[in-house]
Design an enzyme around this catalytic site. Structure first.
Site, PDB file in Angstrom:
ATOM      1  N   HIS A   1       4.149  34.406  27.993  1.00  0.00           N
ATOM      2  CA  HIS A   1       4.561  35.500  27.108  1.00  0.00           C
ATOM      3  C   HIS A   1       3.901  35.431  25.728  1.00  0.00           C
ATOM      4  CE1 HIS A   1       8.201  38.404  26.567  1.00  0.00           C
ATOM      5  NE2 HIS A   1       7.216  38.770  25.798  1.00  0.00           N
TER       6      HIS A   1
ATOM      7  N   TYR B   1      13.965  39.285  28.114  1.00  0.00           N
ATOM      8  CA  TYR B   1      14.593  40.604  27.956  1.00  0.00           C
ATOM      9  C   TYR B   1      16.036  40.597  28.476  1.00  0.00           C
ATOM     10  CZ  TYR B   1       9.730  42.337  27.399  1.00  0.00           C
ATOM     11  OH  TYR B   1       8.424  42.528  27.006  1.00  0.00           O
TER      12      TYR B   1
HETATM   13  P1  NAD Z   1       6.574  51.765  22.900  1.00  0.00           P
HETATM   14  O1  NAD Z   1       5.382  51.980  22.058  1.00  0.00           O
HETATM   15  O2  NAD Z   1       6.541  52.075  24.353  1.00  0.00           O
HETATM   16  O3  NAD Z   1       7.708  52.582  22.167  1.00  0.00           O
HETATM   17  C1  NAD Z   1       8.949  52.769  22.726  1.00  0.00           C
HETATM   18  C2  NAD Z   1       9.693  53.783  21.874  1.00  0.00           C
HETATM   19  O4  NAD Z   1       8.975  55.029  21.931  1.00  0.00           O
HETATM   20  C3  NAD Z   1      11.048  54.032  22.503  1.00  0.00           C
HETATM   21  O5  NAD Z   1      12.003  53.492  21.651  1.00  0.00           O
HETATM   22  C4  NAD Z   1      11.183  55.515  22.606  1.00  0.00           C
HETATM   23  O6  NAD Z   1      12.185  55.957  21.722  1.00  0.00           O
HETATM   24  C5  NAD Z   1       9.876  56.088  22.145  1.00  0.00           C
HETATM   25  N1  NAD Z   1       9.326  56.994  23.161  1.00  0.00           N
HETATM   26  C6  NAD Z   1       9.028  56.689  24.448  1.00  0.00           C
HETATM   27  N2  NAD Z   1       8.531  57.768  25.078  1.00  0.00           N
HETATM   28  C7  NAD Z   1       8.510  58.769  24.167  1.00  0.00           C
HETATM   29  C8  NAD Z   1       8.103  60.119  24.221  1.00  0.00           C
HETATM   30  N3  NAD Z   1       7.607  60.651  25.332  1.00  0.00           N
HETATM   31  N4  NAD Z   1       8.220  60.865  23.097  1.00  0.00           N
HETATM   32  C9  NAD Z   1       8.711  60.342  21.968  1.00  0.00           C
HETATM   33  N5  NAD Z   1       9.107  59.063  21.854  1.00  0.00           N
HETATM   34  C10 NAD Z   1       9.018  58.282  22.948  1.00  0.00           C
HETATM   35  O7  NAD Z   1       7.057  50.270  22.635  1.00  0.00           O
HETATM   36  P2  NAD Z   1       7.629  49.079  23.482  1.00  0.00           P
HETATM   37  O8  NAD Z   1       8.822  49.458  24.266  1.00  0.00           O
HETATM   38  O9  NAD Z   1       7.773  47.954  22.536  1.00  0.00           O
HETATM   39  O10 NAD Z   1       6.430  48.728  24.468  1.00  0.00           O
HETATM   40  C11 NAD Z   1       6.390  49.106  25.826  1.00  0.00           C
HETATM   41  C12 NAD Z   1       6.584  47.916  26.731  1.00  0.00           C
HETATM   42  O11 NAD Z   1       5.663  46.879  26.398  1.00  0.00           O
HETATM   43  C13 NAD Z   1       7.946  47.216  26.572  1.00  0.00           C
HETATM   44  O12 NAD Z   1       9.004  47.922  27.151  1.00  0.00           O
HETATM   45  C14 NAD Z   1       7.651  45.891  27.223  1.00  0.00           C
HETATM   46  O13 NAD Z   1       7.652  46.012  28.630  1.00  0.00           O
HETATM   47  C15 NAD Z   1       6.242  45.616  26.706  1.00  0.00           C
HETATM   48  N6  NAD Z   1       6.258  44.759  25.494  1.00  0.00           N
HETATM   49  C16 NAD Z   1       5.705  43.527  25.589  1.00  0.00           C
HETATM   50  C17 NAD Z   1       5.677  42.668  24.500  1.00  0.00           C
HETATM   51  C18 NAD Z   1       5.045  41.316  24.633  1.00  0.00           C
HETATM   52  O14 NAD Z   1       5.188  40.493  23.723  1.00  0.00           O
HETATM   53  N7  NAD Z   1       4.366  41.037  25.709  1.00  0.00           N
HETATM   54  C19 NAD Z   1       6.244  43.071  23.281  1.00  0.00           C
HETATM   55  C20 NAD Z   1       6.800  44.337  23.196  1.00  0.00           C
HETATM   56  C21 NAD Z   1       6.787  45.179  24.305  1.00  0.00           C
END
Ligand code: NAD
Length: 279
Positions: free
Chosen positions: A109, A51
């Protein structure tokens, strides 16, 4: 605001069930965003070497003045560092950037099956845990055959498997495997990454309305009641607060079942990369 509940891992340690994920938070914004998250009450931060924002997470931790044992910090080993002693070098770099002596959870990861060295990477993580560089160890994006292999080779089951999981894509083969072995599921992309109209889906909108909550809060509640660990991402303070404010209501069994039924057949609800294709 009620305190975030914790979940017990299979190694006896506890993890706050809801945290803050910083995927795609730009490096220059990370200290501010994580500082705000800590101010509004988050104590669990999910980052990764890839990240590119571990330094910002570390700066926010240092500036917070919070006792180390009140925080739960996860980071992850990137795909090109599975070989030889690379995992040890990688965690040392992450710890330096985070300004920590130990992380709470370190994850492989992706399995990157074409490289076929995730079993070695997992064995290395067991050593890193035994050396005290991380308290708990787990994996991410591991499918059942990957999980079976690492457990067979080392005798050590991961504390968690962090996988894409949201109502349209529930990965039940993995969640059932994990439940039978006391492996916790962390849902990444818990809100579907905004890539489909989850909030407009009738069962989500109806549950939100019935409880006087937002659709995002209803979806997060669904994850929590399934026993999953979540860390939704947002860089907006009001959403950080909204996403944490999910411990004062409960979805009914019927509401849970209606959201369960949003699953797309045959894995069609997946919004991001398939683990066999990430190498
Ligand atoms: P997420 O499903 O949390 O979606 C994030 C999006 O949702 C944001 O862009 C935001 O605009 C929107 N959002 C957040 N809160 C909201 C609300 N209350 N109302 C309306 N919209 C809202 O997706 P993400 O960020 O991909 O996943 C969360 C976390 O998971 C990441 O930040 C990371 O730490 C982890 N992650 C891990 C992997 C992996 O391969 N291990 C991959 C992707 C994400």
């Amino acid at each position: 605001m009620p305190e975030t509940p914790t979940v017990k891992l299979n190694d006896g340690h506890h993890i706050p069930q809801l945290g803050y994920g910083v995927f795609k938070v730009p490096a220059e914004d990370t200290q501010r965003a994580v500082s705000e998250a800590l101010e509004v009450g988050y104590r669990h931060i999910d980052t990764a070497a890839i990240y590119g924002n571990e330094e910002g997470v570390g700066a926010a931790i240092a500036a917070s003045g919070l006792p180390r044992d009140e925080l739960f910090i996860t980071t992850k080993l990137w795909n090109d560092r599975h070989d030889g002693d690379e995992p040890r070098a990688a965690i040392a770099e992450s710890l330096q950037k985070l300004g920590l002596e130990q992380v709470d959870l370190y994850l492989v990861h992706w399995p990157t099956p074409a490289r076929d060295n995730y079993v070695h990477a997992w064995a290395q993580l067991v050593e890193l845990r035994d050396a005290g560089l991380t308290r708990s160890i787990g994996v991410s994006n591991h499918l059942v055959p990957h999980l079976e292999r690492i457990v067979a080779a080392t005798g050590v089951a991961p504390a968690v498997n962090q996988i894409e999981l949201h109502p349209a894509y529930q990965q039940r083969d993995i969640t059932e495997w994990a439940a039978e072995r006391d492996v916790r599921i962390e849902s990444w992309g818990p809100l579907g990454q905004g890539k489909y109209d989850l909030f407009g889906a009738e069962p989500v909108a109806a549950a939100a309305e019935a409880h006087g909550k937002t659709p995002a809060q209803a979806v997060l509640r669904w994850h929590l009641q399934k026993g999953f660990i979540v860390f939704p991402k947002s860089v907006r303070r009001e959403r950080l607060e909204e996403n944490l404010d999910v411990f004062d209501f409960e979805l009914t069994d019927d509401e849970m079942a209606a959201i369960d039924a949003l699953e797309q057949p045959g894995g069609a609800g997946r919004v991001s990369a398939h683990p066999d294709e990430v190498n």
